[in-house]
Design a protein around this motif. Structure first.
Motif, PDB file in Angstrom:
ATOM      1  N   PHE A   1       9.081  21.144-175.094  1.00  0.00           N
ATOM      2  CA  PHE A   1       8.888  19.741-175.422  1.00  0.00           C
ATOM      3  C   PHE A   1       9.841  18.829-174.652  1.00  0.00           C
ATOM      4  O   PHE A   1      11.011  19.173-174.436  1.00  0.00           O
ATOM      5  CB  PHE A   1       9.091  19.507-176.920  1.00  0.00           C
ATOM      6  CG  PHE A   1       7.926  19.940-177.751  1.00  0.00           C
ATOM      7  CD1 PHE A   1       7.731  21.278-178.054  1.00  0.00           C
ATOM      8  CD2 PHE A   1       7.007  19.011-178.214  1.00  0.00           C
ATOM      9  CE1 PHE A   1       6.639  21.688-178.810  1.00  0.00           C
ATOM     10  CE2 PHE A   1       5.915  19.408-178.972  1.00  0.00           C
ATOM     11  CZ  PHE A   1       5.739  20.747-179.270  1.00  0.00           C
ATOM     12  N   GLY A   2       9.330  17.648-174.310  1.00  0.00           N
ATOM     13  CA  GLY A   2      10.179  16.598-173.796  1.00  0.00           C
ATOM     14  C   GLY A   2      10.907  15.907-174.944  1.00  0.00           C
ATOM     15  O   GLY A   2      10.655  16.197-176.116  1.00  0.00           O
TER      16      GLY A   2
ATOM     17  N   ARG B   1      -1.908  15.697-160.819  1.00  0.00           N
ATOM     18  CA  ARG B   1      -0.968  16.680-160.265  1.00  0.00           C
ATOM     19  C   ARG B   1      -0.541  17.621-161.371  1.00  0.00           C
ATOM     20  O   ARG B   1      -0.455  17.215-162.531  1.00  0.00           O
ATOM     21  CB  ARG B   1       0.248  15.986-159.657  1.00  0.00           C
ATOM     22  CG  ARG B   1      -0.071  14.973-158.578  1.00  0.00           C
ATOM     23  CD  ARG B   1       1.168  14.642-157.736  1.00  0.00           C
ATOM     24  NE  ARG B   1       2.374  14.439-158.499  1.00  0.00           N
ATOM     25  CZ  ARG B   1       2.804  13.239-158.892  1.00  0.00           C
ATOM     26  NH1 ARG B   1       2.108  12.164-158.616  1.00  0.00           N
ATOM     27  NH2 ARG B   1       3.936  13.129-159.569  1.00  0.00           N
ATOM     28  N   THR B   2      -0.233  18.841-161.036  1.00  0.00           N
ATOM     29  CA  THR B   2       0.149  19.836-162.038  1.00  0.00           C
ATOM     30  C   THR B   2       1.331  19.378-162.878  1.00  0.00           C
ATOM     31  O   THR B   2       1.363  19.575-164.091  1.00  0.00           O
ATOM     32  CB  THR B   2       0.516  21.162-161.349  1.00  0.00           C
ATOM     33  OG1 THR B   2      -0.636  21.675-160.682  1.00  0.00           O
ATOM     34  CG2 THR B   2       1.012  22.191-162.356  1.00  0.00           C
ATOM     35  N   GLU B   3       2.291  18.733-162.222  1.00  0.00           N
ATOM     36  CA  GLU B   3       3.537  18.435-162.917  1.00  0.00           C
ATOM     37  C   GLU B   3       3.519  17.138-163.706  1.00  0.00           C
ATOM     38  O   GLU B   3       4.458  16.824-164.410  1.00  0.00           O
ATOM     39  CB  GLU B   3       4.683  18.387-161.896  1.00  0.00           C
ATOM     40  CG  GLU B   3       4.564  17.280-160.862  1.00  0.00           C
ATOM     41  CD  GLU B   3       3.763  17.698-159.633  1.00  0.00           C
ATOM     42  OE1 GLU B   3       2.997  18.684-159.723  1.00  0.00           O
ATOM     43  OE2 GLU B   3       3.907  17.041-158.582  1.00  0.00           O
ATOM     44  N   HIS B   4       2.442  16.359-163.625  1.00  0.00           N
ATOM     45  CA  HIS B   4       2.448  14.997-164.150  1.00  0.00           C
ATOM     46  C   HIS B   4       1.283  14.800-165.115  1.00  0.00           C
ATOM     47  O   HIS B   4       0.123  15.105-164.763  1.00  0.00           O
ATOM     48  CB  HIS B   4       2.352  14.022-162.980  1.00  0.00           C
ATOM     49  CG  HIS B   4       2.693  12.626-163.317  1.00  0.00           C
ATOM     50  ND1 HIS B   4       2.083  11.543-162.712  1.00  0.00           N
ATOM     51  CD2 HIS B   4       3.577  12.098-164.208  1.00  0.00           C
ATOM     52  CE1 HIS B   4       2.579  10.426-163.215  1.00  0.00           C
ATOM     53  NE2 HIS B   4       3.482  10.737-164.110  1.00  0.00           N
TER      54      HIS B   4
ATOM     55  N   ALA C   1      14.719  23.901-164.555  1.00  0.00           N
ATOM     56  CA  ALA C   1      13.372  23.601-165.026  1.00  0.00           C
ATOM     57  C   ALA C   1      13.442  22.796-166.316  1.00  0.00           C
ATOM     58  O   ALA C   1      14.221  23.114-167.208  1.00  0.00           O
ATOM     59  CB  ALA C   1      12.611  24.900-165.261  1.00  0.00           C
ATOM     60  N   ASP C   2      12.612  21.763-166.395  1.00  0.00           N
ATOM     61  CA  ASP C   2      12.693  20.906-167.572  1.00  0.00           C
ATOM     62  C   ASP C   2      11.420  20.075-167.707  1.00  0.00           C
ATOM     63  O   ASP C   2      10.537  20.122-166.850  1.00  0.00           O
ATOM     64  CB  ASP C   2      13.918  19.991-167.465  1.00  0.00           C
ATOM     65  CG  ASP C   2      14.520  19.651-168.804  1.00  0.00           C
ATOM     66  OD1 ASP C   2      15.700  19.285-168.856  1.00  0.00           O
ATOM     67  OD2 ASP C   2      13.785  19.754-169.817  1.00  0.00           O
ATOM     68  N   ILE C   3      11.357  19.318-168.798  1.00  0.00           N
ATOM     69  CA  ILE C   3      10.250  18.404-169.028  1.00  0.00           C
ATOM     70  C   ILE C   3      10.828  17.034-169.378  1.00  0.00           C
ATOM     71  O   ILE C   3      11.728  16.930-170.212  1.00  0.00           O
ATOM     72  CB  ILE C   3       9.289  18.957-170.103  1.00  0.00           C
ATOM     73  CG1 ILE C   3       8.130  18.002-170.335  1.00  0.00           C
ATOM     74  CG2 ILE C   3      10.008  19.325-171.374  1.00  0.00           C
ATOM     75  CD1 ILE C   3       6.954  18.641-171.064  1.00  0.00           C
ATOM     76  N   TYR C   4      10.324  16.006-168.727  1.00  0.00           N
ATOM     77  CA  TYR C   4      10.907  14.674-168.812  1.00  0.00           C
ATOM     78  C   TYR C   4       9.895  13.680-169.341  1.00  0.00           C
ATOM     79  O   TYR C   4       8.707  13.749-169.016  1.00  0.00           O
ATOM     80  CB  TYR C   4      11.371  14.214-167.420  1.00  0.00           C
ATOM     81  CG  TYR C   4      12.304  15.167-166.731  1.00  0.00           C
ATOM     82  CD1 TYR C   4      11.805  16.131-165.854  1.00  0.00           C
ATOM     83  CD2 TYR C   4      13.672  15.095-166.936  1.00  0.00           C
ATOM     84  CE1 TYR C   4      12.664  17.007-165.220  1.00  0.00           C
ATOM     85  CE2 TYR C   4      14.528  15.975-166.299  1.00  0.00           C
ATOM     86  CZ  TYR C   4      14.020  16.922-165.445  1.00  0.00           C
ATOM     87  OH  TYR C   4      14.864  17.791-164.805  1.00  0.00           O
ATOM     88  N   GLN C   5      10.388  12.738-170.123  1.00  0.00           N
ATOM     89  CA  GLN C   5       9.534  11.646-170.601  1.00  0.00           C
ATOM     90  C   GLN C   5      10.257  10.320-170.391  1.00  0.00           C
ATOM     91  O   GLN C   5      11.446  10.197-170.705  1.00  0.00           O
ATOM     92  CB  GLN C   5       9.226  11.799-172.093  1.00  0.00           C
ATOM     93  CG  GLN C   5       8.268  12.937-172.396  1.00  0.00           C
ATOM     94  CD  GLN C   5       7.872  12.952-173.864  1.00  0.00           C
ATOM     95  OE1 GLN C   5       8.212  13.876-174.601  1.00  0.00           O
ATOM     96  NE2 GLN C   5       7.138  11.935-174.268  1.00  0.00           N
TER      97      GLN C   5
ATOM     98  N   SER D   1       6.597  14.449-167.081  1.00  0.00           N
ATOM     99  CA  SER D   1       6.639  15.325-165.917  1.00  0.00           C
ATOM    100  C   SER D   1       7.380  16.601-166.258  1.00  0.00           C
ATOM    101  O   SER D   1       8.344  16.581-167.012  1.00  0.00           O
ATOM    102  CB  SER D   1       7.349  14.639-164.746  1.00  0.00           C
ATOM    103  OG  SER D   1       6.628  13.520-164.300  1.00  0.00           O
ATOM    104  N   GLN D   2       6.903  17.715-165.695  1.00  0.00           N
ATOM    105  CA  GLN D   2       7.585  18.987-165.905  1.00  0.00           C
ATOM    106  C   GLN D   2       7.764  19.690-164.562  1.00  0.00           C
ATOM    107  O   GLN D   2       6.926  19.576-163.677  1.00  0.00           O
ATOM    108  CB  GLN D   2       6.817  19.863-166.907  1.00  0.00           C
ATOM    109  CG  GLN D   2       5.328  20.039-166.649  1.00  0.00           C
ATOM    110  CD  GLN D   2       4.949  21.291-165.903  1.00  0.00           C
ATOM    111  OE1 GLN D   2       5.788  22.146-165.590  1.00  0.00           O
ATOM    112  NE2 GLN D   2       3.672  21.417-165.601  1.00  0.00           N
TER     113      GLN D   2
END
Lengths: 115, 115
Positions: free
Chosen positions: B106-107, B70-73, B2-6, B24-25
């Motif tokens: 945080f990303g 979308r939830t992840e974006h 699981a992560d968060i990306y920028q 995105s997460q």
């Protein structure tokens, strides 16, 4: 409205010495308190949080923080600092009654650990 | 994991261009946030979202807009970039439901320079 004060722009400490980063807060009701660390050109990394219970909270990388309700403080501590602890540290607060998860951040404290 | 990306991590662009910063997460978090941070300075909340089709403006006025389809974006858009938009933009996410004591993740941030 909630607010966070980090009274020191920079803290200088020699490697091996104790490190303290100060934080005081103002919030209506009970606070949720957080510490984050930021390395250059990176996002924030979560260190620890206080929700309820024991006033001494232990977190990542050997850091701990003590919640003091009467002094409205949440100071971050590490018994023996490392050069790699040099970074920017942020304290943050949120009222326990806020269900939307917004945080109020302090201005940050730059920690410089010298060999 | 699981992560968060920028993306992008770094962007140099000319005045007047339209840009979109991606976030995105993969943690299934309901809440997402955008912060603006000048180097070594405090964070300012510019947008947040409680879930799909929910967006709100933050404490700092910003000419940017966001969407949450979308939830992840949770992308951030500047229709016409200006030099005053030069800054670091940090995306974060937290928790699910109405639990408010979850920390924000945080990303790595996007460093934007507008010439």
């Amino acid at each position: 409205a909630q607010s966070v004060a980090q009274p020191e722009d920079q803290v200088n400490v020699a490697e091996g010495n104790p490190l303290t980063v100060k934080c005081t807060y103002s919030v209506s009701g009970n606070p949720y308190l957080f510490w984050y660390v930021q390395y250059p050109n990176r996002g924030l990394q979560f260190l620890l949080k206080y929700i309820t219970g024991d006033n001494l909270v232990k977190g990542s990388y050997g850091f701990e923080a003590e919640f003091n309700k009467s002094q409205t403080s949440f100071h971050l501590k590490k018994p023996s600092a490392l050069v790699s602890d040099s970074a920017l540290y942020f304290c943050a607060v949120r009222p326990s009654t806020d269900s939307w998860g917004k945080l109020q951040f302090g201005a940050g404290t730059q920690v410089v650990v010298t060999p | 994991e699981a992560d968060i990306y920028q993306t992008p991590r770094y962007l140099v662009i000319g005045t007047g261009k339209k840009i979109t910063l991606e976030c995105s997460q993969t943690m299934g978090h309901d809440k997402m946030y955008w912060y603006q941070q000048d180097p070594g300075m405090e964070l300012h909340l510019i947008h947040y979202s409680y879930g799909v089709n929910s967006t709100e403006k933050g404490d700092l006025s910003s000419e940017s807009t966001v969407s949450r389809i979308r939830t992840e974006h949770f992308p951030l858009t500047l229709e016409s970039a200006r030099p005053s938009h030069t800054s670091q933009y940090l995306c974060a996410s937290s928790g699910t439901g109405t639990v408010s004591y979850n920390e924000q993740f945080f990303g790595p941030g996007t460093r934007l320079t507008v010439l």
